[in-house]
Motif scaffolding. Structure first.
Motif, short mmCIF file in Angstrom:
data_model
loop_
_atom_site.label_atom_id
_atom_site.label_comp_id
_atom_site.label_asym_id
_atom_site.label_seq_id
_atom_site.Cartn_x
_atom_site.Cartn_y
_atom_site.Cartn_z
N SER A 1 -21.23 11.06 6.96
CA SER A 1 -20.27 10.02 6.71
C SER A 1 -20.76 9.56 5.31
N ARG A 2 -20.23 9.19 4.50
CA ARG A 2 -20.40 8.66 3.04
C ARG A 2 -19.48 7.66 2.51
N GLY B 1 -19.38 3.45 14.16
CA GLY B 1 -18.62 4.85 13.98
C GLY B 1 -17.53 5.52 15.09
P1 FAD Z 1 -16.83 9.79 17.10
O1 FAD Z 1 -17.30 10.77 18.31
O2 FAD Z 1 -15.93 8.73 17.79
O3 FAD Z 1 -17.95 9.19 16.28
C1 FAD Z 1 -18.89 9.90 15.85
C2 FAD Z 1 -19.61 8.89 14.87
O4 FAD Z 1 -20.29 7.73 15.49
C3 FAD Z 1 -20.70 9.59 14.13
O5 FAD Z 1 -20.13 9.95 12.77
C4 FAD Z 1 -21.73 8.28 14.07
O6 FAD Z 1 -21.28 7.42 13.01
C5 FAD Z 1 -21.66 8.04 15.15
N1 FAD Z 1 -22.37 8.71 16.23
C6 FAD Z 1 -23.02 9.76 16.44
N2 FAD Z 1 -23.29 10.06 17.50
C7 FAD Z 1 -23.29 8.87 18.17
C8 FAD Z 1 -23.83 8.56 19.46
N3 FAD Z 1 -24.42 9.44 20.48
N4 FAD Z 1 -23.40 7.18 19.98
C9 FAD Z 1 -22.86 6.47 19.24
N5 FAD Z 1 -22.54 6.54 17.84
C10 FAD Z 1 -22.54 7.99 17.45
N6 FAD Z 1 -16.91 7.96 7.05
C11 FAD Z 1 -17.06 8.11 6.00
O7 FAD Z 1 -17.15 9.05 5.45
N7 FAD Z 1 -16.73 7.21 4.96
C12 FAD Z 1 -16.51 5.81 5.14
O8 FAD Z 1 -16.58 5.00 4.06
C13 FAD Z 1 -16.15 5.33 6.61
N8 FAD Z 1 -16.06 4.26 6.82
C14 FAD Z 1 -15.80 3.97 8.13
C15 FAD Z 1 -15.61 2.43 8.72
C16 FAD Z 1 -15.34 2.23 9.98
C17 FAD Z 1 -15.17 0.81 10.35
C18 FAD Z 1 -15.40 3.32 10.80
C19 FAD Z 1 -15.13 3.02 12.46
C20 FAD Z 1 -15.59 4.65 10.60
C21 FAD Z 1 -15.92 4.87 9.11
N9 FAD Z 1 -16.13 6.34 8.94
C22 FAD Z 1 -16.29 6.16 7.53
C23 FAD Z 1 -15.84 7.40 9.73
C24 FAD Z 1 -17.31 7.30 10.71
O9 FAD Z 1 -18.33 7.58 10.02
C25 FAD Z 1 -17.27 8.27 11.69
O10 FAD Z 1 -17.52 9.76 11.00
C26 FAD Z 1 -16.14 8.55 12.35
O11 FAD Z 1 -15.83 7.23 13.01
C27 FAD Z 1 -16.31 9.58 13.54
O12 FAD Z 1 -15.18 9.39 14.36
P2 FAD Z 1 -14.85 10.68 15.30
O13 FAD Z 1 -13.73 10.14 16.07
O14 FAD Z 1 -14.63 11.88 14.41
O15 FAD Z 1 -16.28 10.85 16.29
#
Ligand code: FAD
Ligand code: MG
Length: 315
Positions: free
Chosen positions: A95-96, A145
């Motif tokens: 994520s960036r 995230g």
């Molecule tokens: P999920 O499984 O729901 O979440 C994975 C994300 O949670 C990973 O990317 C990491 O951030 C975190 N994570 C990883 N492993 C674990 C774990 N074991 N336990 C807890 N957390 C873990 N992405 C960008 O590229 N740029 C942005 O500016 C950006 N802003 C964001 C702002 C907010 C408020 C949120 C909620 C998300 C944002 N994101 C952004 C996206 C974020 O970085 C995640 O990639 C995204 O929320 C992942 O969602 P998912 O449903 O794919 O996976």
């Protein structure tokens, strides 16, 4: 939140619908700002992540509440979910900030760096009284995230309801919150095949208050020397979790569905019983591509697999 959000409303009030959508969208953007660790806009999480170790700082009520919930989830999931993986996630780089022109990662970081940040993220958050929290070391950083998108979905739906909308669906990049019905019929949701983007492995017909959230290894990933590296980390190793291709959790509240889908992705099959004990349903596609479900799923949801023989549900 690094994704597109779709709103679909079923209403006979054409005037009210766009107003409701605008209000829900504003609320979801407010939550993004409150919990984001990206970009230049200051917020309490960024302040916490740069605070002096072992020095409590006061967090706003909403952040305090979600952090307490996240910490409880960390304990209940036996550490599979950890809201303090900020430094490790940054090291992996999936994520960036959208305004930065950082290249997408293409090879894994050094193992000594991974080990150091993994150790720093274990049990590193401490709660004090009256919304005050501290971190135990400089590499301990919050990253919501895996939970804040669910929270935003939940709040978005509450705003639609406060505008009198009873039948709606909000889809944030495949994480879905549903309310009511699609006219006379249920909402129909497809679950994506983790290895074939154009295929659907199952469809679920649902109505009423439900959330369907999937964590998968196919959105943010790269292949390096034949191996897949993706954004969901196993907090115990600091490496991308290896037991699962996709984990879907179905439950009323979108915040829980989001956090538990990430936790289930990390635990793999052995977490499916805890999901069921907590009254939630799940569909898990393991590392070999086999499909497993909680036993309660068919009594609660109208589920059909395509093709049906894909499924092996024993666990
Ligand atoms: P999920 O499984 O729901 O979440 C994975 C994300 O949670 C990973 O990317 C990491 O951030 C975190 N994570 C990883 N492993 C674990 C774990 N074991 N336990 C807890 N957390 C873990 N992405 C960008 O590229 N740029 C942005 O500016 C950006 N802003 C964001 C702002 C907010 C408020 C949120 C909620 C998300 C944002 N994101 C952004 C996206 C974020 O970085 C995640 O990639 C995204 O929320 C992942 O969602 P998912 O449903 O794919 O996976
Ligand atoms: Mg999640």
């Amino acid at each position: 939140m690094g994704t597109l959000v779709d709103f679909t409303l079923y209403s006979d009030n054409k005037k009210n619908a766009p107003i409701a959508i605008k209000a829900a969208s504003d609320e979801m953007q407010r939550i993004e700002q409150l919990f984001s660790i990206y970009g230049d806009q200051p917020n309490a999480i960024k302040t916490f992540n740069t605070s002096v170790p072992n020095t409590p700082i006061k967090l706003p009520d909403e952040v305090d509440t979600l952090l307490a919930q996240a910490e409880q989830l960390r304990r209940k999931s036996l550490g599979a979910f950890n809201p303090a993986l900020g430094s490790l996630n940054k090291l992996w780089g999936f994520s960036r900030s959208t305004d930065a022109s950082l290249p997408a990662p293409s090879s894994p970081p050094a193992t000594d760096q991974i080990s150091a940040l993994q150790a720093a993220s274990m049990h590193c958050i401490q709660k004090h009284h009256q919304n005050r929290w501290s971190r135990k070391n400089r590499d301990c950083k919050l990253d919501f995230g895996a939970i804040a998108k669910g929270y935003a979905l939940e709040q978005g739906m509450q705003v639609l309801k406060s505008h009198g909308i009873q039948n709606a669906i909000i889809n944030a990049g495949g994480d879905i919150r549903v309310s009511g019905k699609h006219g006379g019929r249920a909402w129909k949701i497809g679950i994506r095949h983790p290895r074939h983007a154009e295929k659907v492995i199952a469809t679920i017909n649902i109505e009423g208050d439900l959330s369907i959230v999937t964590s998968g290894d196919y959105e943010r990933f790269y292949i390096y020397k034949g191996k897949r590296y993706h954004h969901i980390l196993d907090p115990k190793t600091g490496m991308p979790a290896t037991k699962t291709q996709s984990a879907t959790v179905v439950t009323t509240n979108a915040t829980s569905a989001d956090a538990w889908s990430t936790a289930l992705f990390v635990t793999g099959l052995k977490g499916i019983e805890s999901i069921e004990k907590l009254g939630m349903s799940a569909i898990l596609i393991d590392a070999d591509g086999k499909i497993h479900t909680t036993e309660n799923i068919e009594s609660r949801l109208q589920l059909s697999f395509s093709p049906p023989m894909l499924r092996t549900s024993e666990h």
